[in-house]
Motif scaffolding. Structure first.
Motif, PDB file in Angstrom:
ATOM      1  N   SER A 149      21.114  51.221   5.394  1.00 17.57           N
ATOM      2  CA  SER A 149      20.847  51.267   3.952  1.00 17.57           C
ATOM      3  C   SER A 149      21.347  50.009   3.259  1.00 17.57           C
ATOM      4  O   SER A 149      21.752  50.039   2.100  1.00 17.57           O
ATOM      5  N   ASP A 150      21.291  48.879   3.989  1.00 17.43           N
ATOM      6  CA  ASP A 150      21.817  47.636   3.435  1.00 17.43           C
ATOM      7  C   ASP A 150      21.085  46.444   4.047  1.00 17.43           C
ATOM      8  O   ASP A 150      21.671  45.636   4.768  1.00 17.43           O
ATOM      9  N   ILE A 151      19.787  46.343   3.760  1.00 15.79           N
ATOM     10  CA  ILE A 151      19.021  45.237   4.340  1.00 15.79           C
ATOM     11  C   ILE A 151      18.785  44.103   3.350  1.00 15.79           C
ATOM     12  O   ILE A 151      18.225  43.071   3.723  1.00 15.79           O
ATOM     13  N   TYR A 152      19.243  44.263   2.112  1.00 14.18           N
ATOM     14  CA  TYR A 152      18.941  43.276   1.070  1.00 14.18           C
ATOM     15  C   TYR A 152      19.354  41.855   1.479  1.00 14.18           C
ATOM     16  O   TYR A 152      18.550  40.922   1.400  1.00 14.18           O
ATOM     17  N   GLY A 153      20.600  41.687   1.907  1.00 11.42           N
ATOM     18  CA  GLY A 153      21.089  40.357   2.262  1.00 11.42           C
ATOM     19  C   GLY A 153      20.288  39.722   3.385  1.00 11.42           C
ATOM     20  O   GLY A 153      19.976  38.524   3.347  1.00 11.42           O
ATOM     21  N   ALA A 154      19.957  40.525   4.395  1.00 14.40           N
ATOM     22  CA  ALA A 154      19.178  40.003   5.522  1.00 14.40           C
ATOM     23  C   ALA A 154      17.772  39.613   5.078  1.00 14.40           C
ATOM     24  O   ALA A 154      17.236  38.586   5.510  1.00 14.40           O
ATOM     25  N   VAL A 155      17.163  40.418   4.202  1.00 11.49           N
ATOM     26  CA  VAL A 155      15.824  40.101   3.700  1.00 11.49           C
ATOM     27  C   VAL A 155      15.849  38.771   2.952  1.00 11.49           C
ATOM     28  O   VAL A 155      14.988  37.901   3.174  1.00 11.49           O
ATOM     29  N   VAL A 156      16.833  38.573   2.088  1.00 10.20           N
ATOM     30  CA  VAL A 156      16.947  37.318   1.332  1.00 10.20           C
ATOM     31  C   VAL A 156      17.094  36.134   2.286  1.00 10.20           C
ATOM     32  O   VAL A 156      16.438  35.097   2.126  1.00 10.20           O
ATOM     33  N   ARG A 157      17.942  36.289   3.300  1.00  8.42           N
ATOM     34  CA  ARG A 157      18.134  35.200   4.262  1.00  8.42           C
ATOM     35  C   ARG A 157      16.838  34.877   5.010  1.00  8.42           C
ATOM     36  O   ARG A 157      16.503  33.709   5.215  1.00  8.42           O
ATOM     37  N   TRP A 169       7.205  37.274  -6.089  1.00  9.58           N
ATOM     38  CA  TRP A 169       7.051  37.672  -7.487  1.00  9.58           C
ATOM     39  C   TRP A 169       8.358  38.353  -7.887  1.00  9.58           C
ATOM     40  O   TRP A 169       8.682  39.438  -7.416  1.00  9.58           O
ATOM     41  N   HIS A 170       9.132  37.693  -8.745  1.00  2.00           N
ATOM     42  CA  HIS A 170      10.484  38.160  -9.063  1.00  2.00           C
ATOM     43  C   HIS A 170      10.493  38.993 -10.343  1.00  2.00           C
ATOM     44  O   HIS A 170      11.076  38.602 -11.350  1.00  2.00           O
ATOM     45  N   SER A 171       9.848  40.148 -10.310  1.00  2.00           N
ATOM     46  CA  SER A 171       9.828  41.020 -11.480  1.00  2.00           C
ATOM     47  C   SER A 171       9.437  42.423 -11.062  1.00  2.00           C
ATOM     48  O   SER A 171       8.675  42.607 -10.107  1.00  2.00           O
ATOM     49  N   ARG A 172       9.946  43.413 -11.807  1.00  2.00           N
ATOM     50  CA  ARG A 172       9.512  44.790 -11.600  1.00  2.00           C
ATOM     51  C   ARG A 172       8.178  45.061 -12.279  1.00  2.00           C
ATOM     52  O   ARG A 172       7.546  46.077 -12.014  1.00  2.00           O
ATOM     53  N   PRO A 193      19.633  44.497  -5.463  1.00  2.00           N
ATOM     54  CA  PRO A 193      19.039  43.852  -6.637  1.00  2.00           C
ATOM     55  C   PRO A 193      17.529  43.694  -6.480  1.00  2.00           C
ATOM     56  O   PRO A 193      16.997  43.739  -5.363  1.00  2.00           O
ATOM     57  N   ASP A 194      16.856  43.497  -7.586  1.00  2.00           N
ATOM     58  CA  ASP A 194      15.391  43.391  -7.557  1.00  2.00           C
ATOM     59  C   ASP A 194      14.927  42.145  -6.804  1.00  2.00           C
ATOM     60  O   ASP A 194      15.370  41.033  -7.091  1.00  2.00           O
ATOM     61  N   LEU A 195      14.013  42.366  -5.854  1.00  2.00           N
ATOM     62  CA  LEU A 195      13.295  41.265  -5.220  1.00  2.00           C
ATOM     63  C   LEU A 195      11.858  41.205  -5.722  1.00  2.00           C
ATOM     64  O   LEU A 195      11.192  40.189  -5.594  1.00  2.00           O
ATOM     65  N   GLY A 196      11.387  42.306  -6.237  1.00  2.00           N
ATOM     66  CA  GLY A 196      10.021  42.396  -6.727  1.00  2.00           C
ATOM     67  C   GLY A 196       9.844  43.735  -7.405  1.00  2.00           C
ATOM     68  O   GLY A 196      10.754  44.231  -8.070  1.00  2.00           O
TER      69      GLY A 196
END
Length: 299
Positions: A149-157, A169-172, A193-196
């Protein structure tokens, strides 16, 4: 499939033990269903004709379920076209499942490793959008098998390493077609945090667990698809609709169900061809090129 990892693990183990091979020689290629590796024809730039000020929620677009599930036998495999070919064929919604292990993101369908990692998906998407800047790609991204339940950092990298930050696209908010061109829109099905856009902000019909191929069960699945497509036509045009025509269980493998649902979907939308209707995103297993094209033509 939207089921738990435990359910999928059991299903895929059995599929592997059955030893069902991926389709090869003699594979079926029909207007509605295709289990070959190459689409009959391509639609790489179909979004170029959509007006700049039209919101993406007003667009009808084809998608694939478990888009990179190409291996693992008939219980695990959901598509036969590689990701790059799906994009060339006109697919604009991707369903990507990643297993998170020590910061790595490998592609999985349940326990079935798909011989790829998330970076390869990003590379294919970035290359496609560079070649076809009139297009946009929507990607549902969720964790599969692992439960960190913590893939955000890996996705950003991975985005920084295999694509680039401005690709997203950096918006909801739902973009217009003009704003979306050349962008990857992450439909974020994970915390952080929001990625899209947030995946759960869509109006979704995903009746994925079809118990068997008995006519009454196939009919129940089709009714769910039909009802949601009808709702998409009449629904709020500012709301993005997503209908899964896919489904599976131990007694209804993805390819077998697609052979029954895809023809009905093709018949349904072909009967309405030439009409200006918004069906939103229609997500399928093993779609045929004509089925993809018929969805596109509603724009």
């Amino acid at each position: 499939m939207a089921g738990s990892s435990g359910e999928m693990m059991h299903m895929v183990i059995v599929g592997i033990l059955l030893g069902v091979a991926c389709p090869g020689r003699g594979a079926i290629q029909r207007p509605d269903y295709d289990e070959t590796s190459t689409p009959e024809f391509l639609n790489p730039s179909w979004m170029a004709d959509i007006p700049e000020n039209q919101t993406l929620s007003e667009v009808s677009m084809p998608g694939t379920h478990n888009s990179m599930a190409l291996y693992g036998g008939s219980l695990a495999q959901c598509n036969s076209w590689p990701l790059a070919r799906q994009l060339q064929a006109g697919i604009r919604f991707l369903d990507i499942r990643v297993r998170h292990i020590r910061g790595n993101l490998t592609i999985h369908h349940g326990i079935s490793y798909q011989w790829a990692h998330f970076g390869e998906a990003l590379e294919d998407i970035a290359a496609f959008l560079k070649q076809h800047p009139s297009e946009t790609v929507l990607m549902r991204l969720r964790e599969e098998l692992s439960e960190t339940s913590d893939i955000y950092g890996a996705v950003v990298r991975y985005v920084h390493q295999y694509a680039h930050w401005d690709l997203l696209w950096h918006s909801r908010l739902v973009p217009t077609m003009g704003e979306a061109r050349g962008k990857l829109i992450v439909l974020q099905d994970f915390s952080g945090p929001d990625l899209g856009m947030r995946y759960r902000s869509l109006d979704i019909a995903d009746y994925w667990k079809v118990p068997s191929l008995q006519p009454e069960e196939v009919e129940k699945k089709w009714k769910n698809v039909y009802t949601h497509l009808e709702e998409a036509v009449l629904g709020n045009k500012a709301q993005m609709f997503l209908t899964y025509a896919s489904g599976a269980s131990f007694w209804a493998h993805p390819n077998a169900l697609a052979k029954r649902i895809n023809p009905r979907l093709y018949e349904y939308i072909s009967a309405r061809a030439g009409q200006k209707k918004r069906y939103g995103i229609i997500t399928m297993d093993f779609p045929g090129a004509m089925l993809v094209k018929t969805i596109i033509d509603f724009n």
